[in-house]
Motif scaffolding. Structure first.
Motif, mmCIF file in Angstrom:
data_model
loop_
_atom_site.group_PDB
_atom_site.id
_atom_site.type_symbol
_atom_site.label_atom_id
_atom_site.label_comp_id
_atom_site.label_asym_id
_atom_site.label_seq_id
_atom_site.Cartn_x
_atom_site.Cartn_y
_atom_site.Cartn_z
ATOM 1 N N ALA A 26 -14.786 13.674 -3.550
ATOM 2 C CA ALA A 26 -15.852 13.881 -4.535
ATOM 3 C C ALA A 26 -17.228 13.775 -3.883
ATOM 4 O O ALA A 26 -18.149 14.535 -4.229
ATOM 5 C CB ALA A 26 -15.717 12.859 -5.665
ATOM 6 N N ALA A 27 -17.377 12.847 -2.929
ATOM 7 C CA ALA A 27 -18.650 12.734 -2.201
ATOM 8 C C ALA A 27 -18.916 13.991 -1.376
ATOM 9 O O ALA A 27 -20.060 14.462 -1.277
ATOM 10 C CB ALA A 27 -18.631 11.496 -1.311
ATOM 11 N N LEU A 28 -17.852 14.535 -0.789
ATOM 12 C CA LEU A 28 -17.987 15.773 -0.018
ATOM 13 C C LEU A 28 -18.448 16.924 -0.919
ATOM 14 O O LEU A 28 -19.250 17.772 -0.494
ATOM 15 C CB LEU A 28 -16.650 16.119 0.640
ATOM 16 N N VAL A 29 -17.967 16.943 -2.141
ATOM 17 C CA VAL A 29 -18.394 17.980 -3.093
ATOM 18 C C VAL A 29 -19.894 17.876 -3.344
ATOM 19 O O VAL A 29 -20.616 18.884 -3.361
ATOM 20 C CB VAL A 29 -17.609 17.858 -4.415
ATOM 21 N N ILE A 30 -20.390 16.648 -3.528
ATOM 22 C CA ILE A 30 -21.829 16.457 -3.754
ATOM 23 C C ILE A 30 -22.629 16.982 -2.563
ATOM 24 O O ILE A 30 -23.621 17.702 -2.720
ATOM 25 C CB ILE A 30 -22.153 14.971 -3.988
ATOM 26 N N LEU A 31 -22.196 16.618 -1.360
ATOM 27 C CA LEU A 31 -22.924 17.024 -0.152
ATOM 28 C C LEU A 31 -22.933 18.537 0.025
ATOM 29 O O LEU A 31 -23.972 19.124 0.389
ATOM 30 C CB LEU A 31 -22.299 16.357 1.076
ATOM 31 N N MET A 148 -28.471 23.250 -8.688
ATOM 32 C CA MET A 148 -28.891 21.941 -9.183
ATOM 33 C C MET A 148 -27.961 21.452 -10.297
ATOM 34 O O MET A 148 -27.632 20.269 -10.383
ATOM 35 C CB MET A 148 -30.328 22.011 -9.697
ATOM 36 N N THR A 149 -27.521 22.372 -11.141
ATOM 37 C CA THR A 149 -26.577 22.012 -12.201
ATOM 38 C C THR A 149 -25.272 21.500 -11.607
ATOM 39 O O THR A 149 -24.698 20.505 -12.080
ATOM 40 C CB THR A 149 -26.285 23.230 -13.094
ATOM 41 N N MET A 150 -24.810 22.147 -10.553
ATOM 42 C CA MET A 150 -23.557 21.737 -9.932
ATOM 43 C C MET A 150 -23.706 20.418 -9.187
ATOM 44 O O MET A 150 -22.750 19.649 -9.078
ATOM 45 C CB MET A 150 -23.039 22.828 -9.006
ATOM 46 N N VAL A 151 -24.896 20.128 -8.655
ATOM 47 C CA VAL A 151 -25.137 18.811 -8.059
ATOM 48 C C VAL A 151 -24.976 17.738 -9.133
ATOM 49 O O VAL A 151 -24.329 16.705 -8.913
ATOM 50 C CB VAL A 151 -26.543 18.747 -7.422
ATOM 51 N N TRP A 152 -25.552 17.989 -10.297
ATOM 52 C CA TRP A 152 -25.445 17.043 -11.417
ATOM 53 C C TRP A 152 -23.973 16.809 -11.786
ATOM 54 O O TRP A 152 -23.509 15.672 -11.884
ATOM 55 C CB TRP A 152 -26.221 17.584 -12.618
ATOM 56 N N LEU A 153 -23.230 17.885 -11.967
ATOM 57 C CA LEU A 153 -21.835 17.777 -12.380
ATOM 58 C C LEU A 153 -20.965 17.131 -11.294
ATOM 59 O O LEU A 153 -20.028 16.386 -11.603
ATOM 60 C CB LEU A 153 -21.287 19.158 -12.736
ATOM 61 N N LEU A 157 -18.561 13.893 -11.505
ATOM 62 C CA LEU A 157 -17.174 13.891 -11.022
ATOM 63 C C LEU A 157 -16.920 12.659 -10.158
ATOM 64 O O LEU A 157 -15.900 11.972 -10.323
ATOM 65 C CB LEU A 157 -16.901 15.160 -10.209
ATOM 66 N N TYR A 158 -17.833 12.368 -9.252
ATOM 67 C CA TYR A 158 -17.683 11.211 -8.370
ATOM 68 C C TYR A 158 -17.572 9.919 -9.187
ATOM 69 O O TYR A 158 -16.718 9.064 -8.901
ATOM 70 C CB TYR A 158 -18.875 11.132 -7.424
ATOM 71 N N VAL A 159 -18.423 9.782 -10.191
ATOM 72 C CA VAL A 159 -18.412 8.568 -11.020
ATOM 73 C C VAL A 159 -17.101 8.459 -11.794
ATOM 74 O O VAL A 159 -16.457 7.405 -11.828
ATOM 75 C CB VAL A 159 -19.612 8.566 -11.986
ATOM 76 N N LYS A 160 -16.680 9.551 -12.389
ATOM 77 C CA LYS A 160 -15.486 9.527 -13.234
ATOM 78 C C LYS A 160 -14.212 9.338 -12.422
ATOM 79 O O LYS A 160 -13.239 8.749 -12.905
ATOM 80 C CB LYS A 160 -15.428 10.794 -14.084
ATOM 81 N N VAL A 161 -14.209 9.816 -11.193
ATOM 82 C CA VAL A 161 -13.058 9.590 -10.322
ATOM 83 C C VAL A 161 -12.851 8.092 -10.092
ATOM 84 O O VAL A 161 -11.725 7.611 -9.998
ATOM 85 C CB VAL A 161 -13.252 10.330 -8.980
ATOM 86 N N GLY A 162 -13.945 7.349 -9.995
ATOM 87 C CA GLY A 162 -13.864 5.926 -9.728
ATOM 88 C C GLY A 162 -13.513 5.068 -10.924
ATOM 89 O O GLY A 162 -13.331 3.849 -10.790
#
Length: 318
Positions: A26-31, A148-153, A157-162
């Motif tokens: 999920a972190a990789l997705v953000i990056l 920018m929208t996908m960065v937000w989402l 995702l990262y938060v909800k995975v945890g």
């Protein structure tokens, strides 16, 4: 449908990923989602927007750059390199789907994971339209705003995975303060829109070829800059007001920490924008500014997500 079937077959072959692996993906997705926005800005400020003048091919009959009298090699390399980074976005998005599906996460997590590959397809279509319309300014703006929208989402995702799948949702912050946070997010969205308008009327059109004229936004740039900076001040004021409110009610430390990070990022972004304005919008600072926009978007999403928590249900007494 074919892509979906391939992913599902891969799911059956993969081991059950740990929570740590899921969060790393999920972190990789953000990056990657933020990174593709920055490389897109580099394409623009180096005037490489039409380094590959066709899409999905780079040149008619070739998916890779070829020698061409009207397109310098450096512009081809920059634009083609940006297209290649799309593969990193695709891989990260696919891994996210595979990881949470194999781990049999709740439907909410699956939904956010599947939004990642879907967004990649959407961005590819928008990118194709942008190239085929000769970098028409509003298509470039939509391209960035979608990132920018996908960065937000991806942050959500990262938060909800945890979070635990069988957890119970609790609100950490009172409704008025959550509403103020939502208002600041709306302000950020409008701020990003006006930022794209400033760029659309500014000196970086994305291409300098003498045989092509890139359509520009015909509005006085000073007017747009004042609008953009006023919204930034409003955004900062909302965050400061939110900070006082959170301190007054003794908000949880994670919420205050995320607000502090966001305030620091917004101040840094304001400093970069000010230097840009008074130095003639140098190319390097445009890329830095886009990176800052992605960071502010991610931090705002993290702040919003921190205002609720999902915890394991308490065991029944007796």
């Amino acid at each position: 449908m074919a892509v979906g079937r391939v992913l599902m077959r891969l799911v059956d072959l993969l081991p059950n990923p740990s929570l740590r692996v899921q969060r790393l993906v999920a972190a990789l997705v953000i990056l990657t989602q933020g990174g593709i926005a920055v490389t897109g800005a580099i394409v623009r400020v180096t005037a490489s927007g039409l380094g590959c003048p066709t899409w999905p091919q780079c040149f008619p009959g070739s998916f890779v750059p070829v020698a061409h009298a009207e397109v310098p090699r450096i512009h081809q390399a920059v634009e083609f390199g940006n297209r290649m980074i799309t593969f990193a976005v695709v891989v990260a998005a696919a891994l996210a789907v595979l990881a949470v599906t194999r781990a049999r996460r709740r439907s909410e997590v699956l939904l956010y994971a599947w939004l990642m590959p879907v967004s990649t397809v959407v961005q590819a279509v928008i990118g194709g339209i942008t190239v085929r319309t000769g970098l028409l300014w509003w298509t470039v703006a939509i391209h960035l705003l979608t990132s920018m929208t996908m960065v937000w989402l991806s942050v959500l995702l990262y938060v909800k995975v945890g979070e635990p799948d069988d957890g119970v949702v609790h609100q950490r912050v009172a409704r008025p303060l959550r509403a103020l946070t939502a208002l600041s997010a709306v302000n950020l969205a409008v701020l990003l829109v006006t930022g794209t308008l400033v760029t659309a009327a500014g000196p970086h059109a994305g291409d300098r070829s003498p045989s092509r004229t890139v359509p520009r936004l015909k509005v006085e740039i000073t007017t747009l800059v004042h609008m953009h900076s006023s919204l930034l001040v409003a955004y900062l004021a909302l965050l400061v007001g939110l900070g006082f409110g959170l301190l007054a009610v003794g908000a949880a430390r994670p919420v205050l920490l995320r607000l502090g990070v966001l305030l620091a990022l917004v101040c840094a972004q304001a400093a970069v924008g000010t230097v840009q304005y008074f130095t003639g919008v140098p190319a390097a600072l445009v890329a830095v500014h886009v990176a800052g926009a992605a960071a502010c978007t991610a931090a705002t999403a993290a702040l919003w997500a921190s205002m609720r928590e999902r915890t394991e249900p308490e065991p029944l007494a007796g």
